[in-house]
Design an enzyme around this catalytic site. Sequence first.
Site, PDB file in Angstrom:
ATOM      1  N   HIS A  21       0.841  -1.203   0.000  1.00 19.55           N
ATOM      2  CA  HIS A  21       0.000   0.000   0.000  1.00 19.55           C
ATOM      3  C   HIS A  21       0.878   1.255   0.000  1.00 19.55           C
ATOM      4  O   HIS A  21       0.610   2.216  -0.714  1.00 19.55           O
ATOM      5  CB  HIS A  21      -0.898   0.054   1.246  1.00 19.55           C
ATOM      6  CG  HIS A  21      -1.921  -1.025   1.345  1.00 19.55           C
ATOM      7  ND1 HIS A  21      -2.079  -1.806   2.477  1.00 19.55           N
ATOM      8  CD2 HIS A  21      -2.867  -1.460   0.480  1.00 19.55           C
ATOM      9  CE1 HIS A  21      -3.079  -2.655   2.294  1.00 19.55           C
ATOM     10  NE2 HIS A  21      -3.569  -2.476   1.092  1.00 19.55           N
ATOM     11  N   ARG A  94      -1.621  -5.696  -8.634  1.00 17.25           N
ATOM     12  CA  ARG A  94      -0.467  -6.572  -8.436  1.00 17.25           C
ATOM     13  C   ARG A  94      -0.310  -7.516  -9.621  1.00 17.25           C
ATOM     14  O   ARG A  94       0.663  -7.484 -10.326  1.00 17.25           O
ATOM     15  CB  ARG A  94      -0.615  -7.371  -7.137  1.00 17.25           C
ATOM     16  CG  ARG A  94      -0.344  -6.570  -5.897  1.00 17.25           C
ATOM     17  CD  ARG A  94      -0.864  -7.245  -4.681  1.00 17.25           C
ATOM     18  NE  ARG A  94      -2.290  -7.517  -4.823  1.00 17.25           N
ATOM     19  CZ  ARG A  94      -3.077  -7.940  -3.854  1.00 17.25           C
ATOM     20  NH1 ARG A  94      -2.584  -8.189  -2.683  1.00 17.25           N
ATOM     21  NH2 ARG A  94      -4.365  -8.135  -4.062  1.00 17.25           N
ATOM     22  N   SER A 132      -2.653  -7.862   2.757  1.00 24.17           N
ATOM     23  CA  SER A 132      -2.884  -7.797   4.209  1.00 24.17           C
ATOM     24  C   SER A 132      -3.182  -9.196   4.741  1.00 24.17           C
ATOM     25  O   SER A 132      -2.705  -9.578   5.811  1.00 24.17           O
ATOM     26  CB  SER A 132      -4.058  -6.869   4.521  1.00 24.17           C
ATOM     27  OG  SER A 132      -3.782  -5.571   4.075  1.00 24.17           O
TER      28      SER A 132
END
Length: 169
Positions: A21, A94, A132
């Site tokens: 991030h 990504r 995450s």
Amino acid sequence: MTQKKKIAIYPGSFDPLTNGHVDIIERALDIFDEVIIAVLHNPHKKALFTMEERIAMIRDSFNGEKAVQADSFGGLAVEYAKMKNAVAIIRGMRAVSDFESEFQMALMNRKLNKEVQSVFLMTGFRWIFTSSSIIKEAAMFGGDISGMVPETVKIKLMEKYAELKKQGK
Ligand code: PNS
């Protein structure tokens, strides 16, 4: 003529903020004058960290960086963008696997408000595998997550799992 400040929002769960991030935020700052990291208040999704904890970790990680703000929002991202006078919604990409859902969300957002542009930024190569969820899983089992999250997040993750373990959860 004074130029209008270009503001972008970066919406997400940020449960918690990762270095992936951070990489996207730094890239967004090359384009926009201000980036508002907008943490979604989602009562249907069980988060590890509370909203306050997530925002505090973001503020800690960008301590002193005036161009980065952290805030919470509920409801539609485009509505929040409008309220903040933002011209764009930032999302990180990504791999190809991110594309389909992001494309769908961007088209829906455009349908809802055609004045807010979706801007996709490619993450740095070294963050392609970070998310995450995978970082939380590694941390939960005692894996070393150094360098994958800001230091403050690493400490909070370790504290959180130690606390949960103490509670027998
Ligand atoms: O980090 P995430 O969980 O991938 O973020 C998803 C997020 C918060 C960007 C997305 O769920 C969102 O914008 N939710 C708010 C509601 C909304 O505007 N949805 C898109 C159009 S219906």
